[in-house]
Design an enzyme around this catalytic site. Structure first.
Site, PDB file in Angstrom:
ATOM      1  N   HIS A 270      18.403  30.409  48.294  1.00  0.00           N
ATOM      2  CA  HIS A 270      17.505  29.647  47.462  1.00  0.00           C
ATOM      3  C   HIS A 270      16.183  30.139  47.522  1.00  0.00           C
ATOM      4  CE1 HIS A 270      16.142  25.303  46.936  1.00  0.00           C
ATOM      5  NE2 HIS A 270      14.619  25.990  47.182  1.00  0.00           N
ATOM      6  N   GLU A 271      15.694  30.563  48.777  1.00  0.00           N
ATOM      7  CA  GLU A 271      14.353  31.205  48.852  1.00  0.00           C
ATOM      8  C   GLU A 271      14.120  32.431  47.884  1.00  0.00           C
ATOM      9  OE1 GLU A 271      11.939  29.192  49.674  1.00  0.00           O
ATOM     10  OE2 GLU A 271      13.616  27.928  50.676  1.00  0.00           O
TER      11      GLU A 271
ATOM     12  N   LEU B 185      11.006  21.640  48.212  1.00  0.00           N
ATOM     13  CA  LEU B 185       9.822  21.118  48.143  1.00  0.00           C
ATOM     14  C   LEU B 185       9.202  21.106  47.019  1.00  0.00           C
ATOM     15  CD1 LEU B 185       8.984  22.820  51.737  1.00  0.00           C
ATOM     16  CD2 LEU B 185       9.758  20.333  51.439  1.00  0.00           C
TER      17      LEU B 185
ATOM     18  N   HIS C 133      13.724  31.912  44.305  1.00  0.00           N
ATOM     19  CA  HIS C 133      12.153  31.504  44.254  1.00  0.00           C
ATOM     20  C   HIS C 133      11.443  32.705  43.988  1.00  0.00           C
ATOM     21  CE1 HIS C 133      11.695  27.360  44.592  1.00  0.00           C
ATOM     22  NE2 HIS C 133      12.108  27.110  45.737  1.00  0.00           N
TER      23      HIS C 133
HETATM   24  O1  K1U Z   1      11.484  24.132  48.959  1.00  0.00           O
HETATM   25  C1  K1U Z   1      11.867  24.931  49.604  1.00  0.00           C
HETATM   26  O2  K1U Z   1      12.456  26.140  49.020  1.00  0.00           O
HETATM   27  C2  K1U Z   1      12.665  24.639  50.814  1.00  0.00           C
HETATM   28  C3  K1U Z   1      14.119  23.907  51.029  1.00  0.00           C
HETATM   29  C4  K1U Z   1      15.185  24.848  51.577  1.00  0.00           C
HETATM   30  C5  K1U Z   1      16.505  24.492  51.333  1.00  0.00           C
HETATM   31  C6  K1U Z   1      17.051  23.299  51.777  1.00  0.00           C
HETATM   32  C7  K1U Z   1      18.516  23.143  51.894  1.00  0.00           C
HETATM   33  C8  K1U Z   1      19.230  23.926  50.958  1.00  0.00           C
HETATM   34  C9  K1U Z   1      18.467  24.816  50.447  1.00  0.00           C
HETATM   35  C10 K1U Z   1      17.311  25.052  50.490  1.00  0.00           C
HETATM   36  C11 K1U Z   1      13.920  22.537  51.919  1.00  0.00           C
HETATM   37  O3  K1U Z   1      13.461  22.656  52.778  1.00  0.00           O
HETATM   38  S1  K1U Z   1      14.494  21.243  51.303  1.00  0.00           S
HETATM   39  C12 K1U Z   1      13.950  19.950  52.311  1.00  0.00           C
HETATM   40  C13 K1U Z   1      14.560  19.681  53.749  1.00  0.00           C
HETATM   41  O4  K1U Z   1      13.795  19.605  54.559  1.00  0.00           O
HETATM   42  C14 K1U Z   1      15.854  19.988  54.237  1.00  0.00           C
HETATM   43  C15 K1U Z   1      17.151  20.090  53.373  1.00  0.00           C
HETATM   44  C16 K1U Z   1      18.334  20.337  53.871  1.00  0.00           C
HETATM   45  C17 K1U Z   1      18.427  20.319  55.297  1.00  0.00           C
HETATM   46  C18 K1U Z   1      17.195  20.067  56.172  1.00  0.00           C
HETATM   47  C19 K1U Z   1      16.107  19.944  55.669  1.00  0.00           C
HETATM   48 ZN    ZN Z   2      12.796  25.728  46.920  1.00  0.00          ZN
END
Ligand code: K1U
Ligand code: ZN
Length: 188
Positions: free
Chosen positions: A152-153, A111, A156
């Site tokens: 991933h989080e 995001l 961060h």
């Molecule tokens: O910004 C973030 O940290 C949130 C990120 C989480 C993420 C998604 C996919 C792989 C790794 C980490 C998101 O939500 S990205 C956008 C999204 O809505 C999404 C992506 C993949 C599948 C479903 C939704």
């Molecule tokens: Zn992210």
């Protein structure tokens, strides 16, 4: 103090509580590289941050969000990888206690970098220990999207964005693209 400023900016008054949609920092904002501090006590203030993180994550249609992304440098993440968007999970002071030797490549998004996706390789399965919203310790085994999202989080919280896993060439191209986009969005 930071939190109060964030809450006042976009607060929506409701009869019983105040919800706040927080601004998500956009790469390459240097604040995305700050290391988040552990939460000392899970109290009402922390639960209010958690509520705002969920509010912001669902509004942005994300599957996860770290406090770092809204300029709150505490070790708190929220995730919901369910199709129905009805399985919210909060992880406070998360730690990976086990990771599989087997790794998997996954197309990630963020995001803080809307519209940018690339492949990152991470351990396929993890066991995570964390505190929940009541301050109780719990452990989960994660695979698939949940495993990718939690890793991933957690990156961060350590000041790392998914593009830090890519080559310097790719990362610089993305940085240039993001800066151009931000300049174009500025009022004339
Ligand atoms: O910004 C973030 O940290 C949130 C990120 C989480 C993420 C998604 C996919 C792989 C790794 C980490 C998101 O939500 S990205 C956008 C999204 O809505 C999404 C992506 C993949 C599948 C479903 C939704
Ligand atoms: Zn992210």
């Amino acid at each position: 103090m930071l939190r109060l400023e964030a809450r006042c900016r976009n607060a929506i008054e409701a009869p019983e509580f105040i919800m706040a949609l927080l601004d998500i920092l956009q790469y390459p904002d240097p604040r995305l590289h700050k290391i988040a501090q552990p939460v000392a006590k899970v109290d009402e203030g922390v639960r209010a941050i958690v509520a705002d993180l969920f509010e912001t994550m669902y509004a942005a249609k994300g599957v996860g969000l770290a406090a770092t992304q809204v300029d709150i440098h505490l070790r708190i993440i929220v995730v919901d990888t369910s199709e129905q968007r009805d399985q919210p999970m909060v992880l406070i002071n998360p730690e990976i206690v086990q990771r599989s030797a087997e790794c998997k490549e996954w197309e990630e998004g963020c995001l803080s970098l809307p519209g940018i996706y690339d492949k990152v390789t991470r351990p396929d399965r993890i066991r995570v220990r964390a505190l929940d919203g009541r301050g109780e310790r719990f452990e989960i085994d994660a695979d698939g999207l949940l495993s990718v999202c939690v890793q991933h989080e957690m990156d961060h919280l350590d000041g790392k964005v998914f593009v830090d896993h890519l080559s310097a060439l790719k990362r610089n191209r993305i940085k240039v693209r993001m800066r151009k986009r931000q300049r174009e969005a500025e009022p004339a």
